[in-house]
Design a protein around this motif. Structure first.
Motif, PDB file in Angstrom:
ATOM      1  N   GLU A  20       0.532  -1.596  -0.257  1.00  0.00           N
ATOM      2  CA  GLU A  20      -0.597  -0.444  -0.320  1.00  0.00           C
ATOM      3  C   GLU A  20       0.861   0.845   0.223  1.00  0.00           C
ATOM      4  OE1 GLU A  20      -2.985   0.093  -0.572  1.00  0.00           O
ATOM      5  OE2 GLU A  20      -3.070  -1.463  -0.998  1.00  0.00           O
ATOM      6  N   CYS A  21       2.285   1.407   0.384  1.00  0.00           N
ATOM      7  CA  CYS A  21       2.582   2.183   0.783  1.00  0.00           C
ATOM      8  C   CYS A  21       3.652   2.740  -0.354  1.00  0.00           C
ATOM      9  CB  CYS A  21       4.286   2.221   1.687  1.00  0.00           C
ATOM     10  SG  CYS A  21       3.047   3.074   4.070  1.00  0.00           S
ATOM     11  N   GLU A  24       1.117   4.072  -3.525  1.00  0.00           N
ATOM     12  CA  GLU A  24       1.143   5.411  -2.951  1.00  0.00           C
ATOM     13  C   GLU A  24       2.269   6.333  -3.521  1.00  0.00           C
ATOM     14  OE1 GLU A  24       0.489   6.199   1.160  1.00  0.00           O
ATOM     15  OE2 GLU A  24      -0.981   4.555   1.564  1.00  0.00           O
ATOM     16  N   VAL A 131       9.878   6.213   0.854  1.00  0.00           N
ATOM     17  CA  VAL A 131       8.815   4.985   1.150  1.00  0.00           C
ATOM     18  C   VAL A 131       8.873   4.523   3.190  1.00  0.00           C
ATOM     19  CG1 VAL A 131       9.020   2.666   1.176  1.00  0.00           C
ATOM     20  CG2 VAL A 131       9.407   4.123  -0.929  1.00  0.00           C
ATOM     21  N   CYS A 134       6.281   6.432   4.929  1.00  0.00           N
ATOM     22  CA  CYS A 134       5.549   5.603   4.336  1.00  0.00           C
ATOM     23  C   CYS A 134       5.282   4.258   5.272  1.00  0.00           C
ATOM     24  CB  CYS A 134       5.173   5.453   3.038  1.00  0.00           C
ATOM     25  SG  CYS A 134       2.776   4.777   2.759  1.00  0.00           S
ATOM     26  N   LEU A 135       5.880   4.155   5.566  1.00  0.00           N
ATOM     27  CA  LEU A 135       6.072   2.777   6.246  1.00  0.00           C
ATOM     28  C   LEU A 135       6.303   3.183   7.881  1.00  0.00           C
ATOM     29  CD1 LEU A 135       8.423   0.586   4.976  1.00  0.00           C
ATOM     30  CD2 LEU A 135       6.066   0.121   4.777  1.00  0.00           C
ATOM     31  N   SER A 138       2.594   4.300   9.087  1.00  0.00           N
ATOM     32  CA  SER A 138       1.913   3.164   8.722  1.00  0.00           C
ATOM     33  C   SER A 138       1.667   2.431  10.263  1.00  0.00           C
ATOM     34  CB  SER A 138       1.632   2.048   7.862  1.00  0.00           C
ATOM     35  OG  SER A 138       1.241   2.892   6.871  1.00  0.00           O
TER      36      SER A 138
END
Length: 144
Positions: A20-21, A24, A131, A134-135, A138
């Motif tokens: 998902e990351c 995006e 990345v 984003c991780l 999350s």
């Protein structure tokens, strides 16, 4: 190929979260995956028949790939350049090949020479930082 020194290497995540990351950020799962390893690919630059990608390889720690709850570990990311033939062939797919839309055309050079290496190392490191952000976001949403 330009290997990147980043904090992503060795990091673990669930495949579903990682997928998902990277979606995006306009990455896609590379075509040569199997149930034990794979990679996420993203185009950094595309001009004519030359494409510079960032590739993030990963290995499966637990589970089988293509399941959201599969646990993966990221390997060393790298930047690579593919050069494809934009010349016209005499077969039925030549228009697709010439426009770059043929998914079956093999690159003339899968690991082409990369000019201005510092530029692409920097671009790759910036892409990996996105990345990672984003991780981390999350993980925070999950634990918060």
């Amino acid at each position: 190929m330009l290997l990147l020194e980043t904090k992503l290497e060795g990091k673990t995540a669930y495949f579903g979260v990682a997928r998902e990351c990277v979606r995006e950020l306009r990455y896609h799962v590379g075509g040569n995956w199997d149930y034990h390893k794979g990679c996420f690919d993203h185009i950094l630059c595309q001009e004519g028949g030359e494409t510079i990608y960032i590739r993030i390889p990963f290995s499966v720690i637990h589970g089988e790939l293509d399941h959201a709850d599969t646990f993966i570990r990221f390997d060393k990311p790298f930047v690579i350049k593919h050069v494809v033939n934009l010349g016209l062939d005499s077969d039925d797919s030549s228009l697709l090949d010439a426009t770059g839309f043929s998914q079956f055309q093999a690159p003339l050079d899968k690991d082409g020479h990369i000019e201005n290496k510092n530029r692409w190392i920097h671009a790759g490191e910036e892409a990996i930082a996105e990345v990672l952000n984003c991780l981390y976001a999350s993980e925070e949403r999950k634990s918060g």
